[in-house]
Scaffold this active site. Sequence first.
Site, short mmCIF file in Angstrom:
data_model
loop_
_atom_site.label_atom_id
_atom_site.label_comp_id
_atom_site.label_asym_id
_atom_site.label_seq_id
_atom_site.Cartn_x
_atom_site.Cartn_y
_atom_site.Cartn_z
N ARG A 114 16.90 8.66 11.08
CA ARG A 114 15.68 8.27 10.36
C ARG A 114 15.93 6.85 9.89
NH1 ARG A 114 11.62 11.44 6.53
NH2 ARG A 114 11.01 12.01 8.64
N HIS A 141 6.90 8.13 15.01
CA HIS A 141 7.45 9.42 14.56
C HIS A 141 7.20 10.44 15.69
CE1 HIS A 141 9.09 12.30 11.97
NE2 HIS A 141 8.19 12.37 11.01
N GLN A 144 7.51 14.37 15.18
CA GLN A 144 6.40 14.93 14.42
C GLN A 144 5.20 15.19 15.32
OE1 GLN A 144 5.98 15.64 10.94
NE2 GLN A 144 4.22 16.65 11.86
N ASP A 232 -2.63 11.06 6.94
CA ASP A 232 -1.25 10.92 6.45
C ASP A 232 -1.33 10.16 5.13
OD1 ASP A 232 1.51 10.80 6.26
OD2 ASP A 232 1.80 9.37 7.90
N CYS A 271 1.13 15.60 8.51
CA CYS A 271 2.56 15.78 8.78
C CYS A 271 3.34 16.20 7.53
CB CYS A 271 3.15 14.50 9.37
SG CYS A 271 3.12 13.09 8.24
N ARG A 299 7.88 22.06 13.42
CA ARG A 299 8.94 21.05 13.52
C ARG A 299 10.22 21.72 14.01
NH1 ARG A 299 8.78 16.28 10.72
NH2 ARG A 299 10.42 15.74 12.21
N1 CP Z 1 6.88 15.08 8.21
C1 CP Z 1 8.12 14.67 7.94
O1 CP Z 1 8.77 13.96 8.75
O2 CP Z 1 8.60 15.11 6.75
P1 CP Z 1 9.96 14.67 6.04
O3 CP Z 1 9.79 13.25 5.59
O4 CP Z 1 10.11 15.63 4.90
O5 CP Z 1 11.09 14.79 7.04
N1 NVA Z 2 3.90 7.81 7.41
C1 NVA Z 2 4.83 8.52 6.57
C2 NVA Z 2 5.32 9.75 7.26
C3 NVA Z 2 6.24 10.62 6.45
C4 NVA Z 2 6.75 11.79 7.21
C5 NVA Z 2 6.00 7.61 6.20
O1 NVA Z 2 6.48 6.87 7.08
O2 NVA Z 2 6.42 7.62 5.05
#
Ligand code: CP
Ligand code: NVA
Length: 314
Positions: A114, A141, A144, A232, A271, A299
Amino acid sequence: MNSVLGKIMHFLDLNDFDAKTLRGIVDNARRMKEARNGKPRGFREKDEPLKGKALALIFERPSTRTRVSFEMAMKQLGGEVIVLSANDMQLGRGETIADTARVLSRYVDGIMLRAAKHSNLLDLAEHAAVPVINGLTDLSHPCQVMADILTLEEHKGPLPQQHVAWVGDGNNVAASWIHAVGVMGGKLTLGCPEQLNPTREVMSWAKKAKADVTLTTSPEKAVKGSDCVITDCWVSMHDKDGETRHNLLKPYQVNKALMAHAKADAIFMHCLPAHRNEEVTDEVMDGPRSVVFDEAENRLHIQKSILLHCLGGT
Ligand code: CP
Ligand code: NVA
């Protein structure tokens, strides 16, 4: 190392793949989910296809779903995980991503990152000798959106026959949706304020891919006649301009009035994490058309299929 003809099986972005590969990953996830029906949650697959394999999960940003779903996915497939926070690694004190990639490749069979920046992910993949999986960057992402497709198809049928509406920020998740529709088919309309449109790069990729992707500044036009409405958060983890975004995005809230423009049987997806009563009202999030917790569950199932694609398995 898992590879096809010497190519490391990274999972970086959905537009790196052809439709057949993404279809195979979604269908395999669905089969594995069905096979687990009625079994206890922590149940390990009988044949443990990833037994003896280890995955490192590196987090440069917080996570709930991505962390727990990857961890459980590896465990259910018989593998091991090592969860690392970038701040607790030498990475946080200046060791390069390239050297981190070279070192971790001597210990583990795959790395999920991440990333704070998409370039960190590309750097890791360039120097790793094992598959690298994108667990979210500022630009995309993909894991997701694979879970979203599994969820959408469970509720509404094959993606190529669906009209998906994205409302709000044209962000990382939206970019992966654009990639998904460009590769796998379907119709995507995005209702975003002009300042928060998806990047020029992703839109020009969509044009070249002849994807059925349309942009509008009107949330109502974007949602009109759609089978699925998605939004989102207004402020993503990498964003700094919170107040400006709130002001720009207020008219894009998904509420009952906006949902009324979609088909009567349209579903709602997010998400998560949700900022309740900002981008979506409680009424929609907890209402009968919301499938957000199926989406979160998926997921897990999709991660297992992505892991089998990347790490192989016996
Ligand atoms: N949707 C998602 O990626 O959630 P997290 O940030 O909790 O991993
Ligand atoms: N768009 C959001 C998604 C979180 C899962 C972010 O990047 O924070």
